[in-house]
Design a protein around this motif. Sequence first.
Motif, PDB file in Angstrom:
ATOM      1  N   UNK A 122      -2.254   6.904   7.879  1.00  0.00           N
ATOM      2  CA  UNK A 122      -3.232   7.499   6.981  1.00  0.00           C
ATOM      3  C   UNK A 122      -4.116   8.457   7.771  1.00  0.00           C
ATOM      4  N   UNK A 123      -4.688   9.397   7.088  1.00  0.00           N
ATOM      5  CA  UNK A 123      -5.675  10.320   7.648  1.00  0.00           C
ATOM      6  C   UNK A 123      -6.816  10.398   6.650  1.00  0.00           C
ATOM      7  N   UNK A 124      -8.066  10.226   7.036  1.00  0.00           N
ATOM      8  CA  UNK A 124      -8.500   9.881   8.376  1.00  0.00           C
ATOM      9  C   UNK A 124      -8.222   8.423   8.720  1.00  0.00           C
ATOM     10  N   UNK A 183     -17.368   1.810  25.123  1.00  0.00           N
ATOM     11  CA  UNK A 183     -17.086   1.568  26.547  1.00  0.00           C
ATOM     12  C   UNK A 183     -15.772   2.202  26.987  1.00  0.00           C
ATOM     13  N   UNK A 184     -14.916   2.536  26.034  1.00  0.00           N
ATOM     14  CA  UNK A 184     -13.624   3.167  26.330  1.00  0.00           C
ATOM     15  C   UNK A 184     -13.445   4.321  25.342  1.00  0.00           C
ATOM     16  N   UNK A 185     -12.868   5.441  25.789  1.00  0.00           N
ATOM     17  CA  UNK A 185     -12.575   6.518  24.832  1.00  0.00           C
ATOM     18  C   UNK A 185     -11.561   6.035  23.785  1.00  0.00           C
ATOM     19  N   UNK A 186     -11.861   6.307  22.520  1.00  0.00           N
ATOM     20  CA  UNK A 186     -10.966   5.914  21.429  1.00  0.00           C
ATOM     21  C   UNK A 186     -10.526   7.169  20.686  1.00  0.00           C
ATOM     22  N   UNK A 187      -9.214   7.333  20.580  1.00  0.00           N
ATOM     23  CA  UNK A 187      -8.656   8.454  19.831  1.00  0.00           C
ATOM     24  C   UNK A 187      -7.891   7.900  18.633  1.00  0.00           C
ATOM     25  N   UNK A 188      -7.653   8.765  17.678  1.00  0.00           N
ATOM     26  CA  UNK A 188      -6.883   8.332  16.512  1.00  0.00           C
ATOM     27  C   UNK A 188      -5.693   9.243  16.311  1.00  0.00           C
ATOM     28  N   UNK A 189      -4.634   8.641  15.784  1.00  0.00           N
ATOM     29  CA  UNK A 189      -3.441   9.409  15.439  1.00  0.00           C
ATOM     30  C   UNK A 189      -2.872   8.849  14.144  1.00  0.00           C
ATOM     31  N   UNK A 190      -2.601   9.717  13.212  1.00  0.00           N
ATOM     32  CA  UNK A 190      -2.016   9.247  11.958  1.00  0.00           C
ATOM     33  C   UNK A 190      -1.272  10.340  11.246  1.00  0.00           C
ATOM     34  N   UNK A 191      -0.514   9.940  10.263  1.00  0.00           N
ATOM     35  CA  UNK A 191       0.092  10.888   9.340  1.00  0.00           C
ATOM     36  C   UNK A 191      -0.382  10.513   7.949  1.00  0.00           C
ATOM     37  N   UNK A 232      -3.519   3.251   3.456  1.00  0.00           N
ATOM     38  CA  UNK A 232      -4.749   3.874   2.975  1.00  0.00           C
ATOM     39  C   UNK A 232      -5.737   2.904   2.336  1.00  0.00           C
ATOM     40  N   UNK A 233      -5.374   1.637   2.209  1.00  0.00           N
ATOM     41  CA  UNK A 233      -6.260   0.693   1.525  1.00  0.00           C
ATOM     42  C   UNK A 233      -7.062  -0.190   2.479  1.00  0.00           C
ATOM     43  N   UNK A 234      -7.011   0.126   3.767  1.00  0.00           N
ATOM     44  CA  UNK A 234      -7.678  -0.720   4.768  1.00  0.00           C
ATOM     45  C   UNK A 234      -9.153  -0.942   4.436  1.00  0.00           C
ATOM     46  N   UNK A 235      -9.863   0.182   4.227  1.00  0.00           N
ATOM     47  CA  UNK A 235     -11.293   0.041   3.914  1.00  0.00           C
ATOM     48  C   UNK A 235     -11.494  -0.795   2.651  1.00  0.00           C
ATOM     49  N   UNK A 236     -10.655  -0.538   1.659  1.00  0.00           N
ATOM     50  CA  UNK A 236     -10.847  -1.120   0.328  1.00  0.00           C
ATOM     51  C   UNK A 236     -10.617  -2.632   0.306  1.00  0.00           C
ATOM     52  N   UNK A 237      -9.558  -3.094   0.990  1.00  0.00           N
ATOM     53  CA  UNK A 237      -9.203  -4.512   0.853  1.00  0.00           C
ATOM     54  C   UNK A 237     -10.195  -5.445   1.543  1.00  0.00           C
ATOM     55  N   UNK A 238     -11.022  -4.899   2.399  1.00  0.00           N
ATOM     56  CA  UNK A 238     -11.962  -5.783   3.095  1.00  0.00           C
ATOM     57  C   UNK A 238     -13.035  -6.330   2.155  1.00  0.00           C
ATOM     58  N   UNK A 239     -13.331  -5.606   1.100  1.00  0.00           N
ATOM     59  CA  UNK A 239     -14.282  -6.060   0.087  1.00  0.00           C
ATOM     60  C   UNK A 239     -13.894  -5.401  -1.232  1.00  0.00           C
ATOM     61  N   UNK A 240     -12.791  -5.891  -1.825  1.00  0.00           N
ATOM     62  CA  UNK A 240     -12.205  -5.155  -2.943  1.00  0.00           C
ATOM     63  C   UNK A 240     -12.881  -5.425  -4.283  1.00  0.00           C
ATOM     64  N   UNK A 241     -14.124  -4.993  -4.397  1.00  0.00           N
ATOM     65  CA  UNK A 241     -14.833  -5.157  -5.663  1.00  0.00           C
ATOM     66  C   UNK A 241     -16.326  -5.047  -5.462  1.00  0.00           C
ATOM     67  N   UNK A 283       0.807  -1.221   0.000  1.00  0.00           N
ATOM     68  CA  UNK A 283       0.000   0.000   0.000  1.00  0.00           C
ATOM     69  C   UNK A 283       0.840   1.270   0.000  1.00  0.00           C
ATOM     70  N   UNK A 284       0.291   2.310  -0.618  1.00  0.00           N
ATOM     71  CA  UNK A 284       0.903   3.625  -0.642  1.00  0.00           C
ATOM     72  C   UNK A 284      -0.141   4.643  -0.181  1.00  0.00           C
ATOM     73  N   UNK A 285       0.207   5.896  -0.256  1.00  0.00           N
ATOM     74  CA  UNK A 285      -0.665   6.883   0.373  1.00  0.00           C
ATOM     75  C   UNK A 285      -1.591   7.576  -0.621  1.00  0.00           C
ATOM     76  N   UNK A 286      -2.805   7.798  -0.176  1.00  0.00           N
ATOM     77  CA  UNK A 286      -3.701   8.693  -0.894  1.00  0.00           C
ATOM     78  C   UNK A 286      -4.608   8.041  -1.904  1.00  0.00           C
ATOM     79  N   UNK A 287      -5.749   8.686  -2.126  1.00  0.00           N
ATOM     80  CA  UNK A 287      -6.655   8.283  -3.200  1.00  0.00           C
ATOM     81  C   UNK A 287      -6.094   8.814  -4.519  1.00  0.00           C
ATOM     82  N   UNK A 288      -6.732   8.425  -5.608  1.00  0.00           N
ATOM     83  CA  UNK A 288      -6.232   8.830  -6.917  1.00  0.00           C
ATOM     84  C   UNK A 288      -4.813   8.326  -7.099  1.00  0.00           C
TER      85      UNK A 288
END
Lengths: 246, 353
Positions: free
Chosen positions: B306-308, B322-330, B119-128, B105-110
């Motif tokens: 990745x962001x977001x 049940x627990x506070x969840x924060x995010x950190x990324x570049x 950046x492909x986390x969402x995509x690879x779960x159902x890639x098509x 994986x690399x960064x960014x859409x387009x």
Amino acid sequence: MKNIYKKSSIISENAFCPGCLHGVASKLIAEVLEELQIHQKAICVLPVGCGTLNMESLKLDRVVAAHGRAPAVATGLKRSLPDNIVFTYQGDGDLASIGLAEIIHAANRGENITVIFVNNSIYGMTGGQLAPTTLVQQQSTTSKFGRNTSTMGYPIKMAEIITQLESPTLVARQSLDSPRNIIAAKKIIRRAFENQMNHKGFSFVELLSNCPTNWKMKPIDSLDWMRSNVIPYFELGILKDVEGGK
Amino acid sequence: MSQLFMKGNEAIAESAVRAGCEFFAGYPITPQNEIPEYLSWRLDEVGGVFVQGESEVAAVNMIYGASCAGKRVMTSTSGPGLSLKAEGISYLAASRLPAVIVDVARTGAGLGQIKPGQNDYWFVKSPGHGGFKTIVLAPHTVQEAVDLTYMAFDLADRDLAPVIVLADGVIGAMMEAVTLPPFKDTYPDKTSWILNGAENRESRIISSVTNDLNKLESFHVYQKELYESWGRKDVMVESFMASDAEYIIAAYGTSARIAKTAIRILREKGIKIGLIRPITIVPFPYEAFEDLPYNNVKGILVTELCIPSQMIDDIQLGVLKRIPVHTFGRGGGFIFSPEDIIDELNKVFSLED
């Protein structure tokens, strides 16, 4: 009584519209494969479009590729199984539009496969839209007033384009409109498969066909229309034949 | 067994060869180019086939064809190429064809950038299209990339389905010591379904289309049951210093190894912090988050390159507020340091106060 005609054992039902020449193309392929005794080694890669209906009619190992990708699927199959006979059966939307890259590059690599390209100048399965091969001024559901060359370009002559490449060894176009042409078509289909059996490389046979349903013609009238419009534009004959010195 | 010093991409390629990959088709795209480059000569050595496709679209369909022939097949790519392969992966899934797809994986859409990204986390779960899932394996070291690639072929053959190895540009480009697995010599028998000519048997068809709607729906039910079975038997997750942790970092791949360093630094200061690292993105280790001791854990930080944040969706499903969840990324291809993570932890949880 002498048996002079026998239906090929690898054809089951005809799934095409009445009067459609796809059925003739399928029949010729079946007869050739059986005559060459290669039907038990053959793998047919089907397209998306009317040609997909061969999944019902050809009793061969077969796979339905994604739209336009049959030559890539055939490449994977043939490279994996070089002793099998691999061919694609593709229509004009599949091969000349969405699958243009796949057909050109499979041809250019000289894959040892046979491509049967059935060109009926229209998108049949989706209801008669403009195809890359739709004739100038020919009407379709997305060219109501006929193909306008200033915005839609000209019908693509695929056999001529494939002929420009170095690797293909046999490129031909025939028509399925008459018994005479059907006999010639069978002869060239046979050569295209023999080419593969002899490891001669990429063979491309374009077969001009009709679409009575979407041309909105009686089958008999569609044949006349082929003769007066389609065949004059898409010239018949062998365009490239390395074995035959052409 | 001896160790070798190998670049991630080449190690993935060699692992595929040892897993019995006999056919690879790919298309150039950074940062995965060493995979096809390596296999272009290596497969030839072992009697396999390498084809450079005219596009990612063609490459994935070539492995589709070779998989029909019963071969162990692989392709590799990065985000923009994965978009193009989505069509073929959908057809692989719907036609029940095994295949391994590596996404470095690399960064960014387009076109984004060739710099590393997650950046492909969402995509690879159902890639098509069409609603299917793929098992997704996410290595965080070169050794793990080797091991998971090796395993991916078995999973693909077991389920007759495409399997994704989700690496990133860091894993692909870095060199580490690896122990390579042995060459596999036994493979599942595929003779009951492959296409090799209908000689002395009925003809077969491999297809994602059928006019028998009941058959199609049965396949959809089968898919559901298959995906549920993954959740029971295939989940892999690493818990790193997390058993007594009051703070949890959730991270996978490269960001997880950076997080490990941050955790070691903080542990030396007496801060009870640990890592939960999904190794399988699909099936996701929800239980690792459901089973956290909620009276003890004060917060979770999801760190990703990745962001977001993309993994936060799955973390939230496990935690259920049940627990506070924060995010950190570049984003933008930047890589955060362990110190960046520590700074962020201090900011959101006031750890070192």
